[in-house]
Motif scaffolding. Structure first.
Motif, PDB file in Angstrom:
ATOM      1  N   ARG A   8       0.266  64.532  -7.275  1.00  0.00           N
ATOM      2  CA  ARG A   8       0.998  65.410  -8.177  1.00  0.00           C
ATOM      3  C   ARG A   8       2.232  64.704  -8.737  1.00  0.00           C
ATOM      4  O   ARG A   8       2.942  64.011  -8.011  1.00  0.00           O
ATOM      5  CB  ARG A   8       1.428  66.679  -7.455  1.00  0.00           C
ATOM      6  N   ASP A  12       4.926  68.376 -13.114  1.00  0.00           N
ATOM      7  CA  ASP A  12       4.236  69.639 -12.834  1.00  0.00           C
ATOM      8  C   ASP A  12       5.203  70.694 -12.318  1.00  0.00           C
ATOM      9  O   ASP A  12       4.991  71.892 -12.516  1.00  0.00           O
ATOM     10  CB  ASP A  12       3.124  69.421 -11.798  1.00  0.00           C
ATOM     11  N   LEU A  13       6.261  70.254 -11.650  1.00  0.00           N
ATOM     12  CA  LEU A  13       7.244  71.184 -11.091  1.00  0.00           C
ATOM     13  C   LEU A  13       8.317  71.552 -12.108  1.00  0.00           C
ATOM     14  O   LEU A  13       9.143  72.427 -11.847  1.00  0.00           O
ATOM     15  CB  LEU A  13       7.911  70.577  -9.848  1.00  0.00           C
ATOM     16  N   LEU A 119       5.183  63.551  -6.425  1.00  0.00           N
ATOM     17  CA  LEU A 119       5.861  64.531  -5.585  1.00  0.00           C
ATOM     18  C   LEU A 119       6.398  63.871  -4.324  1.00  0.00           C
ATOM     19  O   LEU A 119       7.504  64.190  -3.867  1.00  0.00           O
ATOM     20  CB  LEU A 119       4.880  65.658  -5.224  1.00  0.00           C
ATOM     21  N   ASP A 171      12.819  74.010  -5.342  1.00  0.00           N
ATOM     22  CA  ASP A 171      11.626  73.842  -6.181  1.00  0.00           C
ATOM     23  C   ASP A 171      10.484  73.219  -5.390  1.00  0.00           C
ATOM     24  O   ASP A 171       9.336  73.654  -5.489  1.00  0.00           O
ATOM     25  CB  ASP A 171      11.949  72.948  -7.382  1.00  0.00           C
ATOM     26  N   ARG A 174       9.172  75.625  -2.594  1.00  0.00           N
ATOM     27  CA  ARG A 174       8.364  76.687  -3.186  1.00  0.00           C
ATOM     28  C   ARG A 174       6.989  76.145  -3.595  1.00  0.00           C
ATOM     29  O   ARG A 174       5.969  76.824  -3.435  1.00  0.00           O
ATOM     30  CB  ARG A 174       9.092  77.268  -4.398  1.00  0.00           C
ATOM     31  N   TYR A 175       6.965  74.931  -4.124  1.00  0.00           N
ATOM     32  CA  TYR A 175       5.699  74.313  -4.515  1.00  0.00           C
ATOM     33  C   TYR A 175       4.822  74.064  -3.289  1.00  0.00           C
ATOM     34  O   TYR A 175       3.607  74.308  -3.312  1.00  0.00           O
ATOM     35  CB  TYR A 175       5.990  73.005  -5.248  1.00  0.00           C
ATOM     36  N   ASN A 178       3.095  77.155  -1.997  1.00  0.00           N
ATOM     37  CA  ASN A 178       1.903  77.536  -2.763  1.00  0.00           C
ATOM     38  C   ASN A 178       0.668  76.753  -2.326  1.00  0.00           C
ATOM     39  O   ASN A 178      -0.455  77.145  -2.658  1.00  0.00           O
ATOM     40  CB  ASN A 178       2.150  77.311  -4.256  1.00  0.00           C
ATOM     41  N   SER A 179       0.869  75.656  -1.596  1.00  0.00           N
ATOM     42  CA  SER A 179      -0.258  74.853  -1.089  1.00  0.00           C
ATOM     43  C   SER A 179      -0.259  74.843   0.433  1.00  0.00           C
ATOM     44  O   SER A 179      -0.738  73.887   1.057  1.00  0.00           O
ATOM     45  CB  SER A 179      -0.158  73.409  -1.618  1.00  0.00           C
TER      46      SER A 179
END
Length: 397
Positions: A8, A12-13, A119, A171, A174-175, A178-179
C-alpha cells in the motif's frame, strides 16, 4: 491480502484530505494565533518559505523549490509560551515574537514523504519519532502558478507548486483497524501480553498541585502526543490535562494555568464552559500579582463563558463492548471544541482492538491504563500499538 497491505502507498491514506494551511517561519506568534482562531485548525504548518514576497510574473518558480515544512504550531504551543512569567506580564509584546520560538528543537518531528512511499515506510518514520508526515497531494500539482499568485500568507496551501497534507498516527491506526482481520489473533490479545503498556513515561501531577507545576509536562505531553494525568494521594486517576482539550481553548487559559490548581484547571477547560467562580478567582489572583495585561488578555478573549461544573468521571474500554466499560461511557467527541477533560482509560486485560477503538472514538492518541481500583498503571499510545503491527507485518514479508 497481507502482501497487498505491505504494498500500500501512503497516497491511499491521503484521499479526501484537505491541503495544509501554512505560515511562513517569518510570521509572528500573534499571526499564528489569528490564523488558528480564524480557520479553526488544530495545527498550522510552518514552512521555510514566505509567499508574501512573490516573484514578478516574468520570473520562474525556482525560488520556491526548496520549500520545506519545518514544524507545526497549535493553540497549546501559544498557551505554554504565554504562561512564561515574562510573557504573562506583557502578552502584547510576547505575541510579536517570531513563530519560530514555538517550534520544538527536536529533530525529526516533521518528515516529508513522497506519495508513492509504502505504508511500511510511513510506519517506520513514525516509530523513529515523527509526529506528522508531510505528503504531496497528487491533485494539487496543476495550474499552480496562477493559484500561487492569488494566495496570501494566512491561507497559503501551495509550496513547490504542489499542495500537501498531514499523515498522522491516527490515520495509520485507523487504516490498520480497517484491515484488522489480517493480523489475527494478535488484536484480540490483552495489552499486558503485548508489552505495550508504558510505565516509565507517565506524566502526572496531584489534584491539589498548582497547575503551573504541570506546565513542563503539558509541553512534554504535546511532544509525546500523550497527556498529563491528575491523580489523588493514593495514585488513583481522577482526570487529565490534555493538550487535545487545551487545543480547543483560547489564550486566556494561560492565565488559568498561572493561577489555579491542577484540579481547578480541569474544571476551567471542561467543554461545559468556564465556571463563574473560577473565572472570578483567576481575575482576583491576576490582580494580586499585578498582572494587569494578562487580565486584559483574559477579558478580551471572547471564548470565556460560564457553564456547567466539572465532573471527574472517566471512560473505560472493555473487550465485550469495544469501549463501554464499568460505569464509563464512550463519548465519541469530535476533534474540535467539544473535547472534555475526563480521562479515557482501559485495563491491563483489555484487548488491543478494544483499546484501538476506544482511542479512535475519542480522537486521542493514547489511553490510560488503570487497575481495577482506579490506580494509574501506565499508558498505551498509538506508537506502541503501531509497533505491534509493524512487527507482524515484518513477519509477513
Amino acid at each position: 491480502m497481507a502482501v497487498s497491505l505491505l504494498e500500500r502507498e501512503v497516497s491511499d491514506l491521503c484521499l479526501g484530505k484537505p491541503a495544509l494551511r501554512s505560515l511562513s517561519i517569518s510570521a509572528t506568534v500573534g499571526h499564528a494565533l489569528s490564523v488558528l482562531k480564524r480557520f479553526g485548525d488544530n495545527y498550522i504548518s510552518v514552512w521555510n518559505c514566505d509567499h508574501r514576497h512573490l516573484p514578478d510574473a516574468d520570473k520562474t518558480d525556482a525560488g520556491f523549490e526548496e520549500c520545506r515544512c519545518v514544524g507545526k504550531v497549535c493553540m497549546v504551543d501559544i498557551i505554554c509560551f504565554l504562561c512564561k512569567e515574562e510573557n504573562l506580564s506583557n502578552p502584547g509584546t510576547a505575541l510579536q515574537a517570531p513563530v519560530s520560538v514555538l517550534i520544538p528543537k527536536v529533530p525529526g518531528l516533521i518528515r516529508h514523504l513522497e506519495p508513492n512511499a509504502s505504508l511500511v515506510e510511513a510506519m517506520d518514520l513514525i516509530l523513529e519519532g515523527a509526529q506528522n508526515l508531510v505528503i504531496p497531494l497528487e491533485s494539487g500539482t496543476t495550474n499552480s502558478r496562477k493559484k500561487l499568485l492569488q494566495i496570501t500568507l494566512s491561507n497559503s496551501t501551495l509550496h513547490n507548486n504542489r499542495e500537501y497534507c498531514w499523515l498522522t498516527q491516527e490515520d495509520i491506526i485507523r487504516y490498520l483497524l480497517n484491515s484488522i482481520g489480517l493480523f489475527s489473533p494478535t488484536p484480540v490479545n490483552p495489552i499486558n501480553s503485548l508489552n505495550i503498556i508504558d510505565t516509565q513515561n507517565i506524566l502526572a501531577v496531584h489534584y491539589d498541585d498548582p497547575a503551573s507545576l504541570a506546565l513542563p509536562f503539558i509541553a512534554q505531553s504535546l511532544e509525546m502526543q500523550t497527556s498529563v494525568a491528575i491523580v489523588d494521594t493514593d495514585g488513583k486517576l481522577i482526570g487529565e490535562i490534555s493538550p487535545f482539550t487545551l487545543n480547543s481553548c483560547g489564550e486566556d487559559v494561560a492565565a488559568a494555568i498561572a493561577t489555579l490548581s491542577a484540579g481547578d484547571l480541569m474544571a476551567y477547560i471542561d467543554c461545559g464552559g468556564r465556571p463563574e467562580d473560577l473565572i472570578q478567582l483567576v481575575k482576583e489572583r491576576l490582580q494580586e500579582r499585578n498582572l494587569e495585561q494578562a487580565l486584559e488578555l483574559m477579558e478580551e478573549d471572547s471564548g470565556i463563558s460560564s457553564g456547567a461544573s466539572f465532573s471527574s468521571s472517566y471512560s473505560s474500554s472493555s473487550d465485550e463492548e469495544f469501549g463501554v466499560g464499568r460505569g464509563g461511557r464512550l463519548g465519541g467527541y469530535s476533534a474540535r471544541l467539544v473535547r472534555r477533560s475526563e480521562a479515557i482509560v482501559c485495563y491491563p486485560w483489555s484487548s488491543l482492538v478494544a483499546v484501538m477503538i476506544q482511542a479512535l472514538a475519542h480522537r486521542v492518541s493514547y489511553v490510560w491504563v488503570v487497575e481495577d481500583d482506579g490506580t494509574l498503571a501506565g499508558i498505551v499510545t498509538f506508537a506502541g500499538m503501531m509497533k505491534v503491527f509493524r512487527e507482524r507485518l515484518r513477519s509477513m514479508a
